[in-house]
Design an enzyme around this catalytic site. Sequence first.
Site, short mmCIF file in Angstrom:
data_model
loop_
_atom_site.label_atom_id
_atom_site.label_comp_id
_atom_site.label_asym_id
_atom_site.label_seq_id
_atom_site.Cartn_x
_atom_site.Cartn_y
_atom_site.Cartn_z
N GLY A 208 14.70 92.95 2.08
CA GLY A 208 14.38 91.65 1.50
C GLY A 208 15.43 91.28 0.48
O GLY A 208 16.62 91.53 0.68
N CYS A 209 15.01 90.66 -0.62
CA CYS A 209 15.96 90.25 -1.66
C CYS A 209 16.74 91.46 -2.16
O CYS A 209 16.16 92.48 -2.55
CB CYS A 209 15.21 89.60 -2.82
SG CYS A 209 16.28 89.14 -4.19
N PHE A 210 18.08 91.33 -2.15
CA PHE A 210 18.89 92.52 -2.45
C PHE A 210 18.96 92.86 -3.93
O PHE A 210 19.41 93.94 -4.30
CB PHE A 210 20.29 92.42 -1.86
CG PHE A 210 21.07 91.14 -2.09
CD1 PHE A 210 20.82 90.29 -3.16
CD2 PHE A 210 22.09 90.79 -1.21
CE1 PHE A 210 21.55 89.13 -3.36
CE2 PHE A 210 22.85 89.62 -1.40
CZ PHE A 210 22.56 88.80 -2.49
N TRP A 211 18.52 91.98 -4.82
CA TRP A 211 18.57 92.28 -6.25
C TRP A 211 17.72 93.52 -6.58
O TRP A 211 18.18 94.46 -7.23
CB TRP A 211 18.08 91.10 -7.07
CG TRP A 211 18.93 89.88 -7.01
CD1 TRP A 211 20.23 89.79 -6.60
CD2 TRP A 211 18.53 88.55 -7.37
NE1 TRP A 211 20.67 88.48 -6.70
CE2 TRP A 211 19.65 87.71 -7.17
CE3 TRP A 211 17.35 87.99 -7.87
CZ2 TRP A 211 19.60 86.34 -7.44
CZ3 TRP A 211 17.30 86.63 -8.13
CH2 TRP A 211 18.42 85.83 -7.92
#
Length: 361
Positions: A208-211
């Site tokens: 999902g969101c790579f952060w």
Amino acid sequence: MRQIVPVKVGSSASLFPVMLMATTSTTASTKDSFSNADIVSIECHLRPEGSFVPEPLFDGIFMDAASPQSMEHLTFALGKGNYLPGLHDLVATMEVGESVQNKCLDAGWGDWNPDLQTTISFKSLGEGVDASLIKEGVELVLGDGRITAVVTSVGESDFVVDANPPLAGASYLADVKLLSKEKGPSEFLYAPKACLDSKYQVATFALGCFWGTELAYMREVGVVGTKVGYTQGKTTTNPSYSEVCSGAAGHAEAAMILYDSTIVTYEHLVSLAMDRLGENKYLLNQVANDKGTQYRHGVYYHNDEQKKIAEKIVGSYGEDCVTEVLPATEFFYAEDYHQQYLLKGGQSARKGDPCYIRCYG
């Protein structure tokens, strides 16, 4: 922990145009890797300079300035994430065995920028916002959700917010000794025996969101470098964030991890990925509220040994699990703004830190 208040008050671009010029840049990412990265081991003592009192965001910080003899052993890939950018720059100039004392290092994110402070009137607040919640120290999620800012003062008709990073304008004094420097692995695309000639190996995950993915692995003991980027897409030229978000490029947001295989195993890293996914492992092209092919989840193996491990662990969740297991392809670094995003936003990257990872910064 700060109270978080969502505030509808115009667009982020109208409030902080300088910041949005950086965050929405269309500059293409670069195709890169950890290939032959310099991996260094140092002894380090960082102490806050002046009145700066930091949160413990990374290892090597000592609050007792009277004990400079206390040193922490750190290992990391130069220029590949974690710790102070200034620490990377300093060590890159040193020879093995060399020591420096009382070197002033920027605390991470430059000088305080007055353009990132603004005054907002209470009349401009959107409907549904309780003005009584606007107090000094409260963190606001502004406008379209792309910027957070902290309330620094409150008047009768307006209030002041500051969107500077928490560490802006602060500095450390550093004592550093460079103990060793060695080259990382040279192979990164899938090959049956890629990376197996080095104790340093590479893993790639899309969760999902790579952060949040990157910060989770930055906290793992044995991980010496991280980068976020785009992979598994149809384009072979450098994609931009906007192209990836549109779905046209076919890439997934992912994190590339460089790790010491004598300290942390690939099995552990894959298991961590599946634990972070939770029930999302059964959702196609979705992780939590993030939907689209760019948010699909996958484990991308770099050699046959990783393939065997990944297929076993992912397969253990049954046929309903839609996490893809595929050979690693070209990895394009995301724009600089996205690298170590949550650390820049004030979340801890200390090894072993168990604190919950907030995906919004």
